[in-house]
Design an enzyme around this catalytic site. Sequence first.
Site, PDB file in Angstrom:
ATOM      1  N   GLU A   1     119.268 -14.826  -3.293  1.00 18.54           N
ATOM      2  CA  GLU A   1     120.637 -15.345  -3.238  1.00 18.54           C
ATOM      3  C   GLU A   1     120.840 -15.860  -1.825  1.00 18.54           C
ATOM      4  O   GLU A   1     120.838 -15.094  -0.859  1.00 18.54           O
ATOM      5  CB  GLU A   1     121.698 -14.307  -3.567  1.00 18.54           C
ATOM      6  CG  GLU A   1     123.070 -14.969  -3.630  1.00 18.54           C
ATOM      7  CD  GLU A   1     124.228 -14.006  -3.795  1.00 18.54           C
ATOM      8  OE1 GLU A   1     125.044 -13.921  -2.841  1.00 18.54           O
ATOM      9  OE2 GLU A   1     124.319 -13.354  -4.833  1.00 18.54           O
TER      10      GLU A   1
ATOM     11  N   GLY B   1     115.398 -17.627   3.371  1.00 21.36           N
ATOM     12  CA  GLY B   1     114.913 -17.511   2.003  1.00 21.36           C
ATOM     13  C   GLY B   1     113.677 -18.358   1.763  1.00 21.36           C
ATOM     14  O   GLY B   1     112.747 -17.945   1.046  1.00 21.36           O
TER      15      GLY B   1
ATOM     16  N   GLY C   1     120.447 -13.836   1.908  1.00 24.89           N
ATOM     17  CA  GLY C   1     120.617 -14.328   3.269  1.00 24.89           C
ATOM     18  C   GLY C   1     120.655 -15.844   3.290  1.00 24.89           C
ATOM     19  O   GLY C   1     121.020 -16.482   2.294  1.00 24.89           O
ATOM     20  N   SER C   2     120.269 -16.414   4.399  1.00 29.20           N
ATOM     21  CA  SER C   2     120.367 -17.856   4.568  1.00 29.20           C
ATOM     22  C   SER C   2     119.276 -18.580   3.784  1.00 29.20           C
ATOM     23  O   SER C   2     118.210 -18.016   3.480  1.00 29.20           O
ATOM     24  CB  SER C   2     120.243 -18.222   6.050  1.00 29.20           C
ATOM     25  OG  SER C   2     118.911 -18.037   6.500  1.00 29.20           O
ATOM     26  N   THR C   3     119.530 -19.839   3.486  1.00 29.45           N
ATOM     27  CA  THR C   3     118.549 -20.655   2.781  1.00 29.45           C
ATOM     28  C   THR C   3     117.286 -20.831   3.627  1.00 29.45           C
ATOM     29  O   THR C   3     116.166 -20.814   3.096  1.00 29.45           O
ATOM     30  CB  THR C   3     119.164 -22.024   2.432  1.00 29.45           C
ATOM     31  OG1 THR C   3     120.268 -21.803   1.538  1.00 29.45           O
ATOM     32  CG2 THR C   3     118.148 -22.937   1.769  1.00 29.45           C
TER      33      THR C   3
ATOM     34  N   GLU D   1     126.275 -25.011   6.394  1.00 24.83           N
ATOM     35  CA  GLU D   1     127.115 -23.846   6.090  1.00 24.83           C
ATOM     36  C   GLU D   1     127.612 -23.229   7.395  1.00 24.83           C
ATOM     37  O   GLU D   1     126.819 -22.886   8.275  1.00 24.83           O
ATOM     38  CB  GLU D   1     126.297 -22.813   5.308  1.00 24.83           C
ATOM     39  CG  GLU D   1     127.075 -21.576   4.910  1.00 24.83           C
ATOM     40  CD  GLU D   1     126.222 -20.559   4.170  1.00 24.83           C
ATOM     41  OE1 GLU D   1     126.793 -19.769   3.398  1.00 24.83           O
ATOM     42  OE2 GLU D   1     124.991 -20.539   4.379  1.00 24.83           O
TER      43      GLU D   1
ATOM     44  N   CYS E   1     128.860 -15.531   1.333  1.00 21.68           N
ATOM     45  CA  CYS E   1     127.984 -16.611   0.866  1.00 21.68           C
ATOM     46  C   CYS E   1     128.690 -17.533  -0.112  1.00 21.68           C
ATOM     47  O   CYS E   1     128.400 -18.732  -0.169  1.00 21.68           O
ATOM     48  CB  CYS E   1     126.714 -16.038   0.240  1.00 21.68           C
ATOM     49  SG  CYS E   1     127.005 -14.875  -1.097  1.00 21.68           S
TER      50      CYS E   1
ATOM     51  N   LYS F   1     114.875  -3.053   3.726  1.00 21.13           N
ATOM     52  CA  LYS F   1     115.175  -3.254   5.146  1.00 21.13           C
ATOM     53  C   LYS F   1     116.655  -3.537   5.327  1.00 21.13           C
ATOM     54  O   LYS F   1     117.231  -4.389   4.658  1.00 21.13           O
ATOM     55  CB  LYS F   1     114.366  -4.419   5.728  1.00 21.13           C
ATOM     56  CG  LYS F   1     114.510  -4.525   7.261  1.00 21.13           C
ATOM     57  CD  LYS F   1     113.943  -5.810   7.825  1.00 21.13           C
ATOM     58  CE  LYS F   1     114.960  -6.918   7.867  1.00 21.13           C
ATOM     59  NZ  LYS F   1     116.062  -6.689   8.840  1.00 21.13           N
TER      60      LYS F   1
END
Length: 492
Positions: A260, A242, A237-239, A394, A295, A184
């Site tokens: 990641e 994730g 992507g973002s935590t 972040e 990141c 995607k």
Amino acid sequence: MSLSFNPDTVTIPSGHHIGGRFVELPGEKIAVLRPSDEQPMRPVTDGGKDAVEMAVAAAKSALAASGWARMNPRDRAKVLFRFAGKIEEKAEYLGRLEAMGSSRLVAGTVTGDAIRTAGVVRYFAEYCDKLEGIVTATKAETLSYTRREPYGICGAIVPWNFPMITAAWKFAPALAAGNAVVMKTSELTPHSLLALAECAAEAGLPGGLLNVLNGWGHTTGAAIVAHPDIGIVSFTGSTKTGTAVMTLAAQSGIKPVVLELGGKSPQIVTRNPGDMDAVATRVANAFMVNAGQVCTLASRLIVDRLVADELVDRVLERTKQIKAGPTWDEATTFAPVISARQFERIDQLVQETVKQGAEVLTGAARLEGPNQGNFYAPTVLANVSRANIGFTEEYFGPVMSVTTYDEIEEAIAEAQHPIYGLAASVHTQDLKLAMKVADSVEAGMVWVNQHGRDPEFTYAAGGWKGSGFGKDMGRAGIEEFTRQKAVWINYL
């Protein structure tokens, strides 16, 4: 030859790329804007479950018809080498698509991102015949060995900040290992990945082995993660997202994930860092590159008190030397923020950081100029306590905090983050100190006298703690897309 171009002259692909061809499907239209001027590009359609089902069916058919997983590994490599060659052949076109549709500058997308994407494919093609198992020690008249086998179909969800390269880190090793891929795009930056899929088809990759879908994360992305025939999912992507990916993967049937995620990476500067101009340039670039939308961004400067004033002054000078402008202008050195929504998020976090006690040394505002895009001024903050939101959250923008220390143990303690552990760096001429920092900091990647990845394919990248787990690139990058089988043979 100038790399600058007119974005209105670039052909933009349309549809999902499924089974080796572009496919138009019904669904919600998603507007796509050029970050540099917020002008519309070709919209995409949210594929959702229907697109994922079609892509999985195409992947199954392609694996069966081509025998991709059981093909002579060197023959598989030949196809991937042709794919890499096609990317190089179309590097200018791909680089232009990447520049106009993302925050990546054309000065780096044609000769950098596109060529490096080809390099990633080429690197993993060379691994096709190098995936080895081991024979283990056993009693007489038995044989015990392990082998690595592909999962079958791999899911991949790609971020918007480095679309082509991050995508290649996923599809190239997955294909090299004998898998098919359902990937995607980010709804913000879909077009360059669609063009990459077309390159694969033109290079002779069997249709259905690389499928590229458009859509929202909560629809198309979720359908990829939850699909029972997708054996592993790789997400960058973002935590927060994730965590959702990991949860859904467990709830929908237990499948491995490679993540990641976010970071709040420190860079430590010791009292003997070397050439101060060179160090200031590295430090400044480490938080301003791609308008801070990285990141591994060096968002926390931890500097020895004896050199802090001089270094910070030189860094502030460099924040004034940027040239903000459209991503398709070769002279531009500072990129726009990807969207108005992301701009507002960065600014709200910065303003809250200041409200909680931080001091603004520069920036903390919109970067004014003739451009229509959302440009956030390079921002340097002081007095950001560990309780401040500016420490815990972040920004994902061009923002850096400054903290001073007296002894290296203080710096190491300050570098540790309660949530993130993606990357860190140390700038020093003292090798002993460099090794002490590298051994002590809780991060998946540590650099000495630089901050950020080189275009080196052997370097395994990934984080610790809330920054994820698993690796991209290097031998580990392809091993992530294989599963181990243990075989025991009693030959009596």
